[in-house]
Structures are given as C-alpha cells and as structure tokens.
Design a protein around this motif. Structure first.
Motif, PDB file in Angstrom:
ATOM      1  N   GLU A   7       0.855  -1.210   0.312  1.00  0.00           N
ATOM      2  CA  GLU A   7       0.226  -0.238   0.145  1.00  0.00           C
ATOM      3  C   GLU A   7       0.293   1.185  -0.229  1.00  0.00           C
ATOM      4  OE1 GLU A   7      -2.059   3.506   1.389  1.00  0.00           O
ATOM      5  OE2 GLU A   7      -1.202   2.021   2.710  1.00  0.00           O
ATOM      6  N   PRO A   8       0.487   2.278  -0.627  1.00  0.00           N
ATOM      7  CA  PRO A   8       1.532   3.210  -1.513  1.00  0.00           C
ATOM      8  C   PRO A   8       2.418   4.108   0.570  1.00  0.00           C
ATOM      9  CG  PRO A   8      -0.195   3.665  -2.085  1.00  0.00           C
ATOM     10  CD  PRO A   8      -0.360   2.342  -1.659  1.00  0.00           C
ATOM     11  N   ASN A   9       0.899   4.528   1.553  1.00  0.00           N
ATOM     12  CA  ASN A   9       1.124   4.909   2.253  1.00  0.00           C
ATOM     13  C   ASN A   9       2.619   4.325   2.837  1.00  0.00           C
ATOM     14  OD1 ASN A   9       0.173   6.715   2.102  1.00  0.00           O
ATOM     15  ND2 ASN A   9      -1.415   6.985   2.898  1.00  0.00           N
ATOM     16  N   ASN A  10       2.337   2.821   3.431  1.00  0.00           N
ATOM     17  CA  ASN A  10       3.589   1.693   3.544  1.00  0.00           C
ATOM     18  C   ASN A  10       4.786   1.404   2.911  1.00  0.00           C
ATOM     19  OD1 ASN A  10       3.760  -0.555   5.722  1.00  0.00           O
ATOM     20  ND2 ASN A  10       3.082  -1.819   4.198  1.00  0.00           N
ATOM     21  N   TRP A  11       4.157   1.780   2.255  1.00  0.00           N
ATOM     22  CA  TRP A  11       5.479   1.710   1.374  1.00  0.00           C
ATOM     23  C   TRP A  11       6.825   3.394   1.481  1.00  0.00           C
ATOM     24  CZ3 TRP A  11       6.237   5.092  -3.553  1.00  0.00           C
ATOM     25  CH2 TRP A  11       7.287   4.993  -3.980  1.00  0.00           C
ATOM     26  N   LYS A  12       6.321   4.306   1.761  1.00  0.00           N
ATOM     27  CA  LYS A  12       7.116   5.569   2.238  1.00  0.00           C
ATOM     28  C   LYS A  12       7.552   5.629   3.112  1.00  0.00           C
ATOM     29  CE  LYS A  12       4.049   8.249  -1.421  1.00  0.00           C
ATOM     30  NZ  LYS A  12       3.933  10.102  -1.296  1.00  0.00           N
ATOM     31  N   THR A  13       6.352   4.893   4.271  1.00  0.00           N
ATOM     32  CA  THR A  13       7.024   4.825   5.404  1.00  0.00           C
ATOM     33  C   THR A  13       8.484   4.264   6.263  1.00  0.00           C
ATOM     34  OG1 THR A  13       4.829   4.860   6.261  1.00  0.00           O
ATOM     35  CG2 THR A  13       6.441   3.866   7.839  1.00  0.00           C
ATOM     36  N   ILE A  14       7.849   2.139   4.607  1.00  0.00           N
ATOM     37  CA  ILE A  14       9.093   1.916   4.997  1.00  0.00           C
ATOM     38  C   ILE A  14      10.897   2.695   5.102  1.00  0.00           C
ATOM     39  CG2 ILE A  14      10.166   0.012   4.151  1.00  0.00           C
ATOM     40  CD1 ILE A  14       7.141  -1.181   4.244  1.00  0.00           C
ATOM     41  N   VAL A  15      10.128   3.095   3.056  1.00  0.00           N
ATOM     42  CA  VAL A  15      11.165   3.717   2.801  1.00  0.00           C
ATOM     43  C   VAL A  15      12.077   5.290   3.278  1.00  0.00           C
ATOM     44  CG1 VAL A  15      12.161   5.268   0.812  1.00  0.00           C
ATOM     45  CG2 VAL A  15      10.641   3.443   0.780  1.00  0.00           C
ATOM     46  N   ASN A  16      11.500   5.926   4.050  1.00  0.00           N
ATOM     47  CA  ASN A  16      11.368   6.376   4.882  1.00  0.00           C
ATOM     48  C   ASN A  16      12.113   6.219   6.660  1.00  0.00           C
ATOM     49  OD1 ASN A  16      10.414   9.596   3.124  1.00  0.00           O
ATOM     50  ND2 ASN A  16       8.538   9.309   4.462  1.00  0.00           N
ATOM     51  N   LYS A  17      11.858   4.819   6.573  1.00  0.00           N
ATOM     52  CA  LYS A  17      12.031   4.411   8.076  1.00  0.00           C
ATOM     53  C   LYS A  17      13.825   4.041   7.374  1.00  0.00           C
ATOM     54  CE  LYS A  17      12.028   0.130  11.226  1.00  0.00           C
ATOM     55  NZ  LYS A  17      10.910  -0.396  11.173  1.00  0.00           N
ATOM     56  N   PHE A  18      14.323   3.643   6.634  1.00  0.00           N
ATOM     57  CA  PHE A  18      15.351   3.179   6.416  1.00  0.00           C
ATOM     58  C   PHE A  18      16.921   4.360   5.762  1.00  0.00           C
ATOM     59  CE2 PHE A  18      13.155  -0.410   7.189  1.00  0.00           C
ATOM     60  CZ  PHE A  18      13.961  -1.916   7.277  1.00  0.00           C
ATOM     61  N   GLU A  19      15.814   5.480   5.765  1.00  0.00           N
ATOM     62  CA  GLU A  19      16.152   6.727   5.026  1.00  0.00           C
ATOM     63  C   GLU A  19      17.220   6.553   3.768  1.00  0.00           C
ATOM     64  OE1 GLU A  19      19.226   7.340   8.731  1.00  0.00           O
ATOM     65  OE2 GLU A  19      17.857   8.316   9.803  1.00  0.00           O
ATOM     66  N   PHE A  20      16.335   5.886   2.411  1.00  0.00           N
ATOM     67  CA  PHE A  20      16.913   5.673   1.340  1.00  0.00           C
ATOM     68  C   PHE A  20      16.461   6.688   1.260  1.00  0.00           C
ATOM     69  CE2 PHE A  20      16.986   0.995   1.905  1.00  0.00           C
ATOM     70  CZ  PHE A  20      18.038   0.666   0.537  1.00  0.00           C
ATOM     71  N   ASP A  21      17.705   7.713  -0.137  1.00  0.00           N
ATOM     72  CA  ASP A  21      17.199   8.373  -0.985  1.00  0.00           C
ATOM     73  C   ASP A  21      16.421   7.834  -1.652  1.00  0.00           C
ATOM     74  OD1 ASP A  21      17.167  10.436  -2.967  1.00  0.00           O
ATOM     75  OD2 ASP A  21      18.994   9.502  -3.568  1.00  0.00           O
ATOM     76  N   ALA A  22      15.084   9.329  -1.937  1.00  0.00           N
ATOM     77  CA  ALA A  22      13.822   9.510  -2.515  1.00  0.00           C
ATOM     78  C   ALA A  22      13.591   9.153  -3.670  1.00  0.00           C
ATOM     79  CB  ALA A  22      12.827  10.634  -1.875  1.00  0.00           C
ATOM     80  N   HIS A  23      15.165   9.428  -4.250  1.00  0.00           N
ATOM     81  CA  HIS A  23      15.241   9.146  -5.473  1.00  0.00           C
ATOM     82  C   HIS A  23      15.844   8.233  -6.471  1.00  0.00           C
ATOM     83  CE1 HIS A  23      15.264  13.672  -6.099  1.00  0.00           C
ATOM     84  NE2 HIS A  23      15.846  13.796  -5.616  1.00  0.00           N
ATOM     85  N   SER A  24      16.006   7.095  -5.520  1.00  0.00           N
ATOM     86  CA  SER A  24      16.304   5.790  -6.033  1.00  0.00           C
ATOM     87  C   SER A  24      15.143   5.044  -5.259  1.00  0.00           C
ATOM     88  CB  SER A  24      17.569   5.492  -4.570  1.00  0.00           C
ATOM     89  OG  SER A  24      17.611   5.627  -3.781  1.00  0.00           O
ATOM     90  N   GLN A  25      13.856   4.855  -5.202  1.00  0.00           N
ATOM     91  CA  GLN A  25      12.812   4.856  -4.665  1.00  0.00           C
ATOM     92  C   GLN A  25      11.504   4.659  -5.346  1.00  0.00           C
ATOM     93  OE1 GLN A  25      12.935   1.903  -3.022  1.00  0.00           O
ATOM     94  NE2 GLN A  25      15.597   2.096  -2.226  1.00  0.00           N
ATOM     95  N   PHE A  26      11.633   3.488  -6.574  1.00  0.00           N
ATOM     96  CA  PHE A  26       9.908   3.729  -7.116  1.00  0.00           C
ATOM     97  C   PHE A  26       8.668   2.267  -6.441  1.00  0.00           C
ATOM     98  CE2 PHE A  26      13.235   5.840  -8.910  1.00  0.00           C
ATOM     99  CZ  PHE A  26      13.021   7.078  -9.054  1.00  0.00           C
ATOM    100  N   ARG A  27       7.991   1.663  -7.200  1.00  0.00           N
ATOM    101  CA  ARG A  27       7.070   1.500  -6.494  1.00  0.00           C
ATOM    102  C   ARG A  27       6.555   1.487  -8.370  1.00  0.00           C
ATOM    103  NH1 ARG A  27       1.572   2.476  -6.118  1.00  0.00           N
ATOM    104  NH2 ARG A  27       0.746   4.687  -5.642  1.00  0.00           N
ATOM    105  N   THR A  28       5.176  -0.318  -8.095  1.00  0.00           N
ATOM    106  CA  THR A  28       4.678  -0.495  -9.172  1.00  0.00           C
ATOM    107  C   THR A  28       3.008  -0.707  -8.549  1.00  0.00           C
ATOM    108  OG1 THR A  28       4.624  -1.427 -11.716  1.00  0.00           O
ATOM    109  CG2 THR A  28       5.735  -2.428  -9.655  1.00  0.00           C
ATOM    110  N   ASP A  29       2.526  -0.814  -9.365  1.00  0.00           N
ATOM    111  CA  ASP A  29       0.863  -1.293  -9.023  1.00  0.00           C
ATOM    112  C   ASP A  29       0.197  -2.569 -10.064  1.00  0.00           C
ATOM    113  OD1 ASP A  29      -0.189   0.989  -7.389  1.00  0.00           O
ATOM    114  OD2 ASP A  29      -0.978   2.494  -8.811  1.00  0.00           O
TER     115      ASP A  29
END
Length: 461
Positions: free
Chosen positions: A402-424
C-alpha cells in the motif's frame, strides 16, 4: 484440545442453522478471522466454481446445487487449502489468517476426514524435518524400515477413522493416497539427499525392492490430480527416473544435471510415455518448462527446449503462459534495451525504467512490504554494495505494498527518495523481468541490460 473445544462448539451451533441440502447439493461456509481479502473462492481443480464475499461478521457461504464427490480447494488470497466434499454435505470451517493452516478447523459432515487430511498436510513439514535431521543419513535398509514404519502408523490411523466414520470409497482412496505418496516421495529423493548429506561422490546401488511401491503407481487418477502429496511425488519421481535413465543410457556420469537441456528433454519424454490423463500431463509439463526456463537463460538452448516442448505438448492448457515466459527471457538478454515499464516515484509521478537507467550504471532490485525479513535483508545488502561498488546507482522497485506503507518503510530506512519507486502492476513487472528468485537484480549500463539474471548477494560484476 481445550482451545479447540469452544471453536468446535460454536461451529456446531452455526451448522445447525445451515440450509438443508438436497441429496446432490453441498453447503460450504465458514468464518475467517483477520481476513486478508474480501472474498473466498471455491475451486474444483483449476476451475473456479464460485466466489463468496465476506459479510460484516467475516463469514461466507456457498450453496452448490450439484457437485461431484471429491477434492476441492478454497482460496482466501494469498492462502489456500483443500476440502473434501460429497453430495449432501454441510461443511463449516473457521480459521485465523495469522496462522492459516494451523488454525483451520472443520466441522459438519465429513469433518473427521477433512481434519485428518489437514493433519497429514501439517505433519508433512515435521516429517520432512525428521528426514533431513536424522533419516536421510541412514543407509538404505534402515531408511526403508523407518519410512515404512511411519507410513504404516498413518495407515492404521486411517483404518480406525474408516471404522468410525465409514468413509466412501473415493474419500478413503484420497486419504490413503495422501499418506502413501507422502512417504513414497521421500524414497524418490533419498538417493540424492543421502549423497548430499554424507557428501559422497557417487549414488548408491539400490536393490529392486527399494522401489517396489512403483508397481502400484497410478499415473492417470483424476481424483488425485490436485492432491499435493500425489503431485509432489510425481515431480520427484519423474526427476529420479530422468536422472537414472540418462545416467544409464546416455553415456553420462552422475553430473548429468549440469546439462539441464538434456536432462529436461528426458523429463518431457517420460511424462509423454507414462502419463495419459490430460490435466495431469499438462500440469507436469508446465512444471518442467517453468523449472527449466527459470534456471537456464541461454537463448539457443531455450529455443531447442521450447521447440521440443511444443512438439510433445503443443495443445497444453498452459501453453500461452509458457510462451510468455520464454519470450520474456528472450527479451531481457544482454544488450537488450531496458523494458519500457513506468513506475511511480515518491512524489507520485510516473517515470520509465529506461529514463532511470540512462547515462549511468544501474542495478534494479525488487522488494515487497509484505515480507519484512526479506526487505530488511535486501536493504542491508544494498548499503553494502553502495560502499563496495559506488559506480552503480541502486534503484529499488517495490510491489504489493500500500502506497503510504511503502513510503513509511522507505523513510524509516533513510533511503534516498530518488532511488525508490513502486508499481501497481505486479503481474507486468513479474512477466517482464522474470522475478525469480526474489533475490534477483538486473544490472544495466546506459539503459541497456548487462545481466537480467544476477543475484543481489553475488559479487560477479
């Protein structure tokens, strides 16, 4: 047992209010705690018979006017389990998706048989652990004796159940097959597991009596096609026969598995000669094709295999799926362009994978928020690779989250936002990049594929 009694009593009370069935109909219903989907789907073989939406109490029900006695299975995405149904049955289940199989309880007609089949299913993992921890290291006679003792113990339990419940011939056949083929499978894999466990160079010579049960194998039983122990046995059995046939007649030594094309051609020929039942043939042919194509990525060898497959099983019900896999592998060979798939950025904009990999060396890796252990391990590995191989850009592609959960996980692990993407569109991503195994990564250079079948834990680039 104390915990199960309240469940069984509540199910019995509900079952008392179930619709009265005609002699030919079936009522199948239940309650699902912590549902993971809105629906339950009932299947006979590969055909979906009906779907039922959960109500406000997370209950569902099916009323089937006419059924054939036999094995069915119900799906509550992403899990499934089988259920035996006969004309006139009223069967209830209750389960908690947090412990799907372990919490499943049947009540109503045929409850004894269904709970017995479930018990065999659950015990299979324990028996397999016993095989690996203790039994595969035994020599042939001791191993055979232990396996036969375990098999006879379960058959005696079935005989007691039959005395108490007076099972129909079909029900007894399925239950007996579930026991027999569970243990026959272990005899099929024993030669290879024994050699591996003891780190021996050669396979043992086996007396004919070791495989005496093979004289009674039914290769064409429609009642057993979707019985897991039967199908798992068939896969192991055909693999064993293919290996031995090739070792004895092709001038090969025990290393024949290194030539996967040759080995799998033997498998195709054996299925063609032994199995006549159409649906079982198709499923076994599909299994061979997927196992081969997902492991071997050489274009020329794959072309030879697919031509042989189409010659023997061109009318296979899975042929389109197999053809898509073959074409997908062909489309991501070295120097092919990165497939034009659009993914979603952290700022919710669309961008194509070729654009992400243009004018740079890049590694695409894949993860899902549904498997915490997997993505935490993947993230840890990516951080290592960034230090070891900083010349690459590491691009994460998320799916089934789920998109919000994906963003939460990415932020938690402090990844560069420009390196993370998702697909539906997980289906398209899977078919395009052949996402197997899940540790795979795709290495690219200037939007061209270098290696689409690498593993993120290898250091080969």
């Amino acid at each position: 047992m104390d915990k199960l009694l309240p469940i069984a009593l509540s199910l019995a009370l509900v079952a008392c209010n179930s619709p009265v069935n005609t002699d030919k109909g079936v009522f199948f219903a239940g309650e699902i705690v912590n549902p993971t989907s809105e629906y339950v789907v009932l299947y006979k073989g590969s055909s979906a018979l009906d779907s039922a939406k959960l109500d406000e109490n997370n209950r569902f029900s099916f009323q089937l006017d006419k059924v054939d006695d036999g094995l069915y299975h119900f799906n509550h995405n992403p899990e499934q389990q089988y259920v035996y149904l006969e004309k006139g049955d009223s069967v209830w289940i209750r389960l908690n998706t947090l412990y799907f199989d372990e919490s499943l309880v049947f009540s109503g007609t045929n409850e004894e048989l269904n709970n017995f089949l479930l018990e065999i299913f659950l015990e299979d993992e324990e028996v397999e652990q016993l095989m690996y921890s203790d039994l595969f290291q035994l020599e042939i006679d001791d191993f055979s004796a232990k396996v036969e003792d375990l098999r006879k113990e379960k058959l005696e339990e079935l005989e007691e159940l039959n005395k108490e419940s007076k099972l129909t011939d079909t029900a007894f056949e399925i239950a007996k097959a579930s026991i027999n083929y569970t243990f026959y499978k272990f005899k099929e894999v024993y030669p290879f597991k024994h050699r591996g466990t003891l780190k021996e160079q050669e396979l043992h010579e086996f007396p004919k009596s070791f495989y005496a049960y093979r004289d009674g194998i039914d290769y064409n039983n429609k009642n057993l096609i979707y019985l897991r122990p039967y199908y798992d046995f068939m896969k192991s059995h055909l693999g064993n026969l293919s290996y031995m046939t090739c070792s004895n007649s092709c001038g090969k030594e025990n290393g024949i598995a290194h030539n996967q094309l040759h080995f799998n051609q033997h498998k195709l020929a054996l299925i063609d000669s032994l199995v006549g039942e159409k649906e079982l043939r198709d499923n076994l042919f599909r299994n061979v094709a997927f196992n081969y194509l997902l492991r071997e990525h050489d274009v020329d060898s794959n072309r030879v295999f697919i031509n042989e497959f189409q010659r023997i099983s061109g009318n296979n019900r899975h042929i389109e799926e197999i053809q898509r896999l073959y074409e997908g592998i062909s489309n991501i060979q070295p120097n092919s362009p990165v497939p034009n798939i659009e993914v979603i950025s952290m700022s919710d904009s669309l961008i194509s994978l070729p654009s992400l990999s243009k004018n740079k060396k890049a590694v695409f890796y894949f993860w899902s928020g549904t498997d915490k252990n997997h993505y935490e391990s993947i993230f840890s590995r990516v951080k290592e690779l960034k230090s070891e191989k900083p010349e690459y850009e590491y691009i994460g592609i998320n799916f089934k989250t789920e998109p919000n959960n994906w963003k939460t996980i990415v932020n938690k692990f402090e990844f560069d936002a420009h390196s993370q993407f998702r697909t539906d569109d997980y289906h398209k991503l899977t078919e395009t990049f052949i996402l197997y195994p899940m540790n795979k990564c795709v290495i690219t250079n200037d939007a061209l594929i270098v290696d689409a079948f690498s593993n993120i834990y290898w250091n080969n680039h």
